[in-house]
Design an enzyme around this catalytic site. Sequence first.
Site, PDB file in Angstrom:
ATOM      1  N   GLY A  12     -69.746 -21.890  -1.075  1.00  0.00           N
ATOM      2  CA  GLY A  12     -69.913 -23.088  -2.230  1.00  0.00           C
ATOM      3  C   GLY A  12     -69.965 -22.263  -3.499  1.00  0.00           C
ATOM      4  O   GLY A  12     -70.967 -23.561  -4.244  1.00  0.00           O
ATOM      5  N   LEU A  84     -61.651 -25.748   4.619  1.00  0.00           N
ATOM      6  CA  LEU A  84     -60.187 -25.896   4.949  1.00  0.00           C
ATOM      7  C   LEU A  84     -59.613 -26.247   6.188  1.00  0.00           C
ATOM      8  O   LEU A  84     -58.570 -25.795   6.711  1.00  0.00           O
ATOM      9  CB  LEU A  84     -60.617 -24.211   5.292  1.00  0.00           C
ATOM     10  CG  LEU A  84     -60.996 -23.076   5.066  1.00  0.00           C
ATOM     11  CD1 LEU A  84     -61.828 -21.639   5.865  1.00  0.00           C
ATOM     12  CD2 LEU A  84     -60.305 -22.982   3.836  1.00  0.00           C
ATOM     13  N   ILE A  87     -57.488 -32.753   6.783  1.00  0.00           N
ATOM     14  CA  ILE A  87     -57.795 -34.211   6.208  1.00  0.00           C
ATOM     15  C   ILE A  87     -57.044 -34.755   7.003  1.00  0.00           C
ATOM     16  O   ILE A  87     -55.745 -35.173   6.052  1.00  0.00           O
ATOM     17  CB  ILE A  87     -58.498 -34.867   4.837  1.00  0.00           C
ATOM     18  CG1 ILE A  87     -58.897 -33.619   3.681  1.00  0.00           C
ATOM     19  CG2 ILE A  87     -58.255 -36.131   4.318  1.00  0.00           C
ATOM     20  CD1 ILE A  87     -59.708 -33.049   3.892  1.00  0.00           C
ATOM     21  N   HIS A 103     -57.045 -25.942  -5.701  1.00  0.00           N
ATOM     22  CA  HIS A 103     -55.749 -24.461  -4.799  1.00  0.00           C
ATOM     23  C   HIS A 103     -56.457 -22.883  -5.658  1.00  0.00           C
ATOM     24  O   HIS A 103     -55.679 -23.545  -7.241  1.00  0.00           O
ATOM     25  CB  HIS A 103     -54.561 -25.326  -4.283  1.00  0.00           C
ATOM     26  CG  HIS A 103     -53.787 -24.202  -3.945  1.00  0.00           C
ATOM     27  ND1 HIS A 103     -53.913 -24.142  -2.248  1.00  0.00           N
ATOM     28  CD2 HIS A 103     -52.783 -23.272  -3.764  1.00  0.00           C
ATOM     29  CE1 HIS A 103     -53.484 -23.353  -1.801  1.00  0.00           C
ATOM     30  NE2 HIS A 103     -52.761 -22.769  -2.609  1.00  0.00           N
ATOM     31  N   ASP A 144     -52.016 -29.770  -0.016  1.00  0.00           N
ATOM     32  CA  ASP A 144     -51.517 -29.394  -1.485  1.00  0.00           C
ATOM     33  C   ASP A 144     -50.197 -29.961  -2.061  1.00  0.00           C
ATOM     34  O   ASP A 144     -49.320 -29.356  -3.298  1.00  0.00           O
ATOM     35  CB  ASP A 144     -50.882 -27.990  -1.316  1.00  0.00           C
ATOM     36  CG  ASP A 144     -52.205 -26.942  -0.333  1.00  0.00           C
ATOM     37  OD1 ASP A 144     -53.325 -27.352  -0.808  1.00  0.00           O
ATOM     38  OD2 ASP A 144     -51.336 -25.947  -0.372  1.00  0.00           O
TER      39      ASP A 144
END
Length: 185
Positions: A12, A84, A87, A103, A144
């Site tokens: 984070g 990771l 979604i 990314h 992506d």
Amino acid sequence: MKRLAILASGSGSNAEKIMEFFKSSSKGKVALVASNKPDAYVLERAKKFNVPTFTFSKKEMEAGLIEEKLKQEKIDWVILAGFLLKIPESLTRSFPDRMVNIHPALLPKYGGKGMYGAHVHQAVKEAGDKETGITIHLVNEHYDEGKIIFQAATSVSAEDTPETIAEKVHALEHRYFPQVIDSLL
Ligand code: GRF
């Protein structure tokens, strides 16, 4: 004031930069840090900033729990910062053009399944690329592949290792991610 939620699975450091940036913003506020890893260091970082945290399992996410939480908290923007899990489609549909990911490469290069963290920098090294960088993009149901909002590049030399490449990329992320989010609000 826009309410932001950060989803992260790991350390984070990007989340921290974002919390720092928005601490004194009049445009946005980090209202939630959520993680699928109960021991992720990002949760400690959130506590330092008095940002509420939430953890959930992959199964719970797939069952709609995180979506429910984001709605409950009246979240306007979802920020993926080293998150990771894939979604769920219904979640991307709930935040049309209001979910953003970072990314650690210059998409469309080194994107897609399995291309995360050290794997990306390893691949850049193996290909002998002379540059790499970061991509900040909107998230749609294809990983992506959402609209690219911002890219920044850094050079890669023969002496670089995947670790030093990672450091350079992280530096770019820390420098640009908060302000790119700010420009979207
Ligand atoms: C970053 O490199 C980000 O691009 C990637 O995951 C990493 C997260 O780093 N997707 P951190 O947890 O913010 O330090």
